[in-house]
Motif scaffolding. Structure first.
Motif, short mmCIF file in Angstrom:
data_model
loop_
_atom_site.label_atom_id
_atom_site.label_comp_id
_atom_site.label_asym_id
_atom_site.label_seq_id
_atom_site.Cartn_x
_atom_site.Cartn_y
_atom_site.Cartn_z
N VAL A 198 54.22 -21.37 -50.75
CA VAL A 198 53.25 -21.78 -48.88
C VAL A 198 53.76 -20.47 -47.91
O VAL A 198 55.10 -21.23 -47.86
CB VAL A 198 53.60 -23.07 -48.43
N ASP A 199 52.69 -19.64 -47.43
CA ASP A 199 53.78 -18.39 -46.44
C ASP A 199 53.40 -19.47 -45.12
O ASP A 199 53.73 -20.48 -44.41
CB ASP A 199 52.82 -17.16 -46.23
N ALA A 200 54.70 -17.92 -44.29
CA ALA A 200 54.48 -19.03 -42.66
C ALA A 200 53.39 -19.48 -42.05
O ALA A 200 53.78 -20.24 -40.85
CB ALA A 200 55.37 -17.94 -41.92
N THR A 201 52.75 -19.04 -42.57
CA THR A 201 50.95 -19.07 -41.80
C THR A 201 50.48 -20.51 -42.01
O THR A 201 48.94 -21.87 -41.77
CB THR A 201 50.41 -18.13 -41.87
N GLY A 202 51.32 -20.96 -43.10
CA GLY A 202 49.87 -22.68 -43.83
C GLY A 202 49.58 -22.01 -44.74
O GLY A 202 49.48 -22.90 -45.20
N ALA A 203 49.78 -20.53 -45.44
CA ALA A 203 48.44 -20.25 -46.40
C ALA A 203 49.51 -20.73 -47.51
O ALA A 203 50.50 -20.49 -47.23
CB ALA A 203 47.81 -18.78 -45.95
N ILE A 204 48.59 -20.21 -48.41
CA ILE A 204 48.75 -20.98 -49.69
C ILE A 204 49.45 -19.47 -50.62
O ILE A 204 48.34 -18.90 -50.78
CB ILE A 204 48.08 -21.30 -51.25
N ALA A 205 49.67 -18.92 -51.26
CA ALA A 205 49.85 -17.24 -51.23
C ALA A 205 50.06 -17.15 -52.40
O ALA A 205 49.78 -16.39 -53.78
CB ALA A 205 51.35 -17.18 -50.74
N ALA A 206 50.65 -18.25 -53.12
CA ALA A 206 50.30 -18.10 -54.90
C ALA A 206 51.05 -19.36 -55.55
O ALA A 206 51.76 -20.21 -54.70
CB ALA A 206 51.84 -17.59 -55.50
N GLU A 207 50.03 -19.37 -56.78
CA GLU A 207 50.72 -20.96 -56.94
C GLU A 207 49.98 -20.61 -58.81
O GLU A 207 49.28 -20.03 -59.26
CB GLU A 207 49.68 -22.44 -57.03
N PHE A 208 50.52 -21.83 -59.67
CA PHE A 208 50.28 -21.72 -60.84
C PHE A 208 50.59 -23.34 -61.13
O PHE A 208 51.60 -24.20 -60.29
CB PHE A 208 50.61 -20.87 -61.87
N THR A 209 50.30 -24.27 -62.69
CA THR A 209 50.44 -24.75 -63.15
C THR A 209 50.79 -25.44 -64.49
O THR A 209 50.86 -23.89 -64.82
CB THR A 209 48.82 -26.78 -62.67
N GLY A 210 52.04 -26.00 -64.80
CA GLY A 210 52.75 -26.51 -66.41
C GLY A 210 52.68 -27.52 -67.01
O GLY A 210 52.65 -28.90 -66.04
N HIS A 239 48.00 -29.43 -53.40
CA HIS A 239 47.50 -29.18 -51.86
C HIS A 239 47.34 -29.98 -51.14
O HIS A 239 47.80 -29.90 -49.70
CB HIS A 239 45.72 -28.56 -52.44
N ARG A 240 47.09 -31.42 -51.17
CA ARG A 240 46.71 -32.77 -50.96
C ARG A 240 48.59 -33.23 -50.60
O ARG A 240 48.97 -32.82 -49.55
CB ARG A 240 46.86 -33.60 -51.65
N VAL A 241 49.27 -32.73 -51.09
CA VAL A 241 50.96 -32.93 -50.78
C VAL A 241 51.12 -31.98 -49.88
O VAL A 241 52.03 -31.88 -48.95
CB VAL A 241 52.12 -32.96 -51.67
N VAL A 242 50.81 -30.74 -50.03
CA VAL A 242 51.52 -29.28 -48.80
C VAL A 242 50.41 -29.68 -48.04
O VAL A 242 51.49 -29.49 -47.47
CB VAL A 242 51.00 -28.08 -49.80
#
Length: 369
Positions: A198-210, A239-242
């Protein structure tokens, strides 16, 4: 001059940075694999049992001598707490990809995390920490230390406890440093994860699941083989947790899928992990994205993540696979096809040849030249 990456971690963090062409500084024991990598330009010795104040002093001396602030990467809880608690001092010499200081303290302490998650209505298993009553548990339960490596003597990260008498005995042995939690049925392969930046603006810049494939020990053990998945419900919970916690920076959310398919949030690690090696090999290089953002550089491209890509720690996974009844030939194919390997990279062989293999040989031949 491109800033260095100062890595308090192992090859699973050095490798994705090197893959992106980012020169590293290894903060590691002398002679350990990261110090031998071709991606590493300098070493800050971190001997086994190194006192935090000594490590802090070494970091500050190194940072003060650099013409451009390096980015500080941490891969274990001790280093995370050191960096977070001294962030004001370290920020004079390093770029710090850290979550909020109060949130770091809460997430590292499992009892405080469980209480925080419950207040936000997140799906955590029933949990009790020091001082809470144990008289109305439905057994079995699991018991784990409040913090990682806090004098926990067992190879497994947690223990299954089947009776009140067993729980009382553990309490007497370990004092108040224990967490008791509802047992979510199912093997370790039911443990999935969401990895997010999550970048400084609060946007999710990258993600993946495993998800985990194998662990050692087989129950409550450390990962020896994992794979990238495509799990929209796991990502949605992430996303909900973030949003609920206002999380910034990198995080790994451990989630267990119950027998009914329901997801249970087990813990959050706000730091870099072994998974970032596999993520980079599968198309999402989170360490490189963090470096670009903190240094004001263009972000590297993010490819669609490749579900099914696997990582393993060969020596430990060989043992775990044999215990699980995996045929040797099948395991060798798994080793051959893995996208990321914690021990050996043909583009950077010295950490294995001079680090793991040679040091292992010397240990097996005590007293010989």
């Amino acid at each position: 001059m491109r800033p260095l990456a100062c890595v308090i971690g192992d090859m699973d963090l050095v490798a994705p940075l090197g893959r992106a062409g980012i020169a590293c500084v290894a903060v590691a024991p002398p002679g350990s694999p990261p110090t031998l990598s071709r991606f590493v330009r300098a070493t800050i010795p971190r001997p086994e049992g190194c006192a935090p104040d000594m490590l802090l002093d070494a970091l500050l001396r190194f940072g003060a001598a650099q013409p451009v602030k390096p980015v500080l990467y941490v891969q274990d809880d001790d280093a995370l707490l050191l960096a977070s608690r001294h962030r004001a001092l370290l920020a004079s010499f390093f770029c710090l990809p850290l979550a909020d200081a109060a949130l770091v303290e809460t997430l590292v302490d499992k009892a405080r995390f469980a209480a925080l998650a419950a207040r936000h209505g997140l799906p955590v298993p029933a949990t009790r920490g020091p001082g809470d009553a144990d008289d109305d548990w439905r057994f079995p339960v699991i018991v784990k230390p409040l913090m990682r490596d806090a004098g926990w003597p067992n190879a497994a990260k947690a223990l299954r406890v089947d009776t009140p008498e067993m729980l009382s005995a553990l309490r007497r042995r370990h004092g108040q440093a224990l967490l008791v939690q509802e047992l979510i049925p199912g093997p370790e392969t039911r443990i999935e994860s969401h990895h997010v930046y999550v970048d400084a603006t609060g946007a999710i810049a990258a993600e993946f699941t495993g998800r985990k494939i194998r662990t050692w020990p087989a129950s409550f053990g450390h990962s020896t083989a994992v794979e990238i998945t495509d799990a929209p419900d796991v990502a949605a919970l992430g996303h909900r947790v973030v949003r609920a916690l206002g999380l910034r920076g990198v995080a790994k959310l451990d989630i267990k899928r119950g027998p009914d398919g329901a997801l249970h949030l087990l813990e959050i690690n706000p730091r870099f992990t072994l998974w970032h090696h596999l993520g980079a090999a599968a198309g999402v290089n989170i360490p490189a994205l963090v470096h670009a953002d903190l240094c004001g550089l263009p972000r590297p491209p993010v490819a669609p993540v490749r579900p099914g890509a696997t990582w393993l720690r060969p020596r430990e996974d060989w043992r775990a696979a044999r215990a699980a009844g995996v045929a040797p030939l099948r395991w060798l194919r798994f080793l051959r096809d893995a996208a990321a390997n914690a021990s050996f990279d043909p583009r950077d062989p010295m950490p294995f040849l001079r680090g793991e293999a040679w040091n292992g040989l010397k240990r097996s031949l005590p007293g010989r030249g």
